[in-house]
Design a protein around this motif. Structure first.
Motif, PDB file in Angstrom:
ATOM      1  N   TYR A  36       0.866  -1.172   0.000  1.00  0.00           N
ATOM      2  CA  TYR A  36       0.000   0.000   0.000  1.00  0.00           C
ATOM      3  C   TYR A  36       0.905   1.225   0.000  1.00  0.00           C
ATOM      4  O   TYR A  36       1.668   1.442   0.943  1.00  0.00           O
ATOM      5  CB  TYR A  36      -0.905  -0.054   1.234  1.00  0.00           C
ATOM      6  N   VAL A  37       0.851   2.027  -1.056  1.00  0.00           N
ATOM      7  CA  VAL A  37       1.690   3.213  -1.179  1.00  0.00           C
ATOM      8  C   VAL A  37       0.834   4.433  -0.839  1.00  0.00           C
ATOM      9  O   VAL A  37      -0.215   4.653  -1.452  1.00  0.00           O
ATOM     10  CB  VAL A  37       2.293   3.340  -2.589  1.00  0.00           C
ATOM     11  N   SER A  38       1.295   5.185   0.162  1.00  0.00           N
ATOM     12  CA  SER A  38       0.508   6.292   0.680  1.00  0.00           C
ATOM     13  C   SER A  38       1.373   7.533   0.882  1.00  0.00           C
ATOM     14  O   SER A  38       2.579   7.505   0.650  1.00  0.00           O
ATOM     15  CB  SER A  38      -0.122   5.885   2.013  1.00  0.00           C
ATOM     16  N   ARG A  39       0.713   8.584   1.362  1.00  0.00           N
ATOM     17  CA  ARG A  39       1.371   9.810   1.806  1.00  0.00           C
ATOM     18  C   ARG A  39       0.700  10.234   3.102  1.00  0.00           C
ATOM     19  O   ARG A  39      -0.499  10.015   3.275  1.00  0.00           O
ATOM     20  CB  ARG A  39       1.230  10.937   0.778  1.00  0.00           C
ATOM     21  N   THR A  40       1.433  10.854   3.994  1.00  0.00           N
ATOM     22  CA  THR A  40       0.854  11.287   5.265  1.00  0.00           C
ATOM     23  C   THR A  40      -0.174  12.395   5.084  1.00  0.00           C
ATOM     24  O   THR A  40      -1.055  12.561   5.923  1.00  0.00           O
ATOM     25  CB  THR A  40       1.948  11.773   6.238  1.00  0.00           C
ATOM     26  N   ASP A  41      -0.093  13.139   4.003  1.00  0.00           N
ATOM     27  CA  ASP A  41      -1.001  14.261   3.763  1.00  0.00           C
ATOM     28  C   ASP A  41      -2.115  13.928   2.762  1.00  0.00           C
ATOM     29  O   ASP A  41      -2.759  14.814   2.227  1.00  0.00           O
ATOM     30  CB  ASP A  41      -0.214  15.481   3.279  1.00  0.00           C
ATOM     31  N   CYS A  42      -2.375  12.656   2.546  1.00  0.00           N
ATOM     32  CA  CYS A  42      -3.335  12.205   1.532  1.00  0.00           C
ATOM     33  C   CYS A  42      -4.684  11.880   2.178  1.00  0.00           C
ATOM     34  O   CYS A  42      -4.797  10.893   2.914  1.00  0.00           O
ATOM     35  CB  CYS A  42      -2.768  10.980   0.813  1.00  0.00           C
ATOM     36  N   THR A  43      -5.699  12.697   1.902  1.00  0.00           N
ATOM     37  CA  THR A  43      -7.017  12.453   2.492  1.00  0.00           C
ATOM     38  C   THR A  43      -7.665  11.191   1.917  1.00  0.00           C
ATOM     39  O   THR A  43      -8.380  10.489   2.634  1.00  0.00           O
ATOM     40  CB  THR A  43      -7.952  13.653   2.287  1.00  0.00           C
ATOM     41  N   PHE A  44      -7.420  10.889   0.652  1.00  0.00           N
ATOM     42  CA  PHE A  44      -7.968   9.659   0.074  1.00  0.00           C
ATOM     43  C   PHE A  44      -7.328   8.429   0.715  1.00  0.00           C
ATOM     44  O   PHE A  44      -7.971   7.400   0.882  1.00  0.00           O
ATOM     45  CB  PHE A  44      -7.787   9.641  -1.449  1.00  0.00           C
ATOM     46  N   CYS A  45      -6.051   8.549   1.086  1.00  0.00           N
ATOM     47  CA  CYS A  45      -5.371   7.451   1.782  1.00  0.00           C
ATOM     48  C   CYS A  45      -6.035   7.181   3.127  1.00  0.00           C
ATOM     49  O   CYS A  45      -6.287   6.028   3.486  1.00  0.00           O
ATOM     50  CB  CYS A  45      -3.890   7.777   1.999  1.00  0.00           C
ATOM     51  N   LYS A  46      -6.306   8.229   3.869  1.00  0.00           N
ATOM     52  CA  LYS A  46      -6.944   8.072   5.188  1.00  0.00           C
ATOM     53  C   LYS A  46      -8.311   7.401   5.051  1.00  0.00           C
ATOM     54  O   LYS A  46      -8.649   6.518   5.842  1.00  0.00           O
ATOM     55  CB  LYS A  46      -7.092   9.426   5.887  1.00  0.00           C
ATOM     56  N   ARG A  47      -9.085   7.818   4.054  1.00  0.00           N
ATOM     57  CA  ARG A  47     -10.397   7.192   3.820  1.00  0.00           C
ATOM     58  C   ARG A  47     -10.235   5.730   3.449  1.00  0.00           C
ATOM     59  O   ARG A  47     -10.968   4.876   3.949  1.00  0.00           O
ATOM     60  CB  ARG A  47     -11.153   7.915   2.702  1.00  0.00           C
TER      61      ARG A  47
END
Length: 150
Positions: A36-47
């Motif tokens: 899972y590739v994410s960013r700490t500032d990614c709202t779609f990631c949090k969802r």
């Protein structure tokens, strides 16, 4: 051990720190890597984490069949890539062809894609189904094949 306990309690997955060790374990155990590739500032990631990933991991549906890891692209600490070299997480994401978060990769232990990446998260009710289906396809592609029809 603490990471495994937190995963069981909250449905989170360990952060990727040594891709070469994870790749070796995947090869040894014939398991796909769900990256899972994410960013700490990614709202779609949090969802995605809240609505799809945490419930899936907490259910333990694929717990013994895959290796879950998260690659946080904008973290500053270097990590080991598949060759054992220290790289920035964003550089590893680029090596893997990832430029958008969230992106979900199902990889073999050599870092090769087993199924088409899932890029982005739209919150649709079918996303979980397609994500789980992709994981299942990755598992099936690594399943040992019978020799000479046996």
């Amino acid at each position: 051990m603490l990471a495994l306990l937190l995963t069981a309690l909250f449905g989170t997955i360990p952060t990727l720190q040594d891709f070469s060790a994870v790749g070796a374990a995947a090869l040894r155990d014939h398991k796909p890597i769900v990256l899972y590739v994410s960013r700490t500032d990614c709202t779609f990631c949090k969802r995605f984490e809240l609505e799809v990933l945490a419930p899936l991991v907490k259910s333990a549906r694929f717990a013994d069949q895959v290796i879950y890891r998260e690659l946080v692209m904008n973290e500053p600490a270097k990590i080991r890539d598949l060759s054992g070299q220290w790289v920035r997480p964003d550089a590893l994401a680029t090596q893997l062809g990832v430029h958008v978060s969230p992106t979900l990769l199902i990889l073999d232990g050599n870092g090769r894609l087993l199924v088409k990446p899932k890029v982005g998260y739209d919150g649709s009710e079918f996303f979980s189904y397609y994500f789980e289906r992709a994981i299942q396809q990755g598992i099936e592609r690594l399943r040992p094949r019978p020799v000479n029809g046996r």
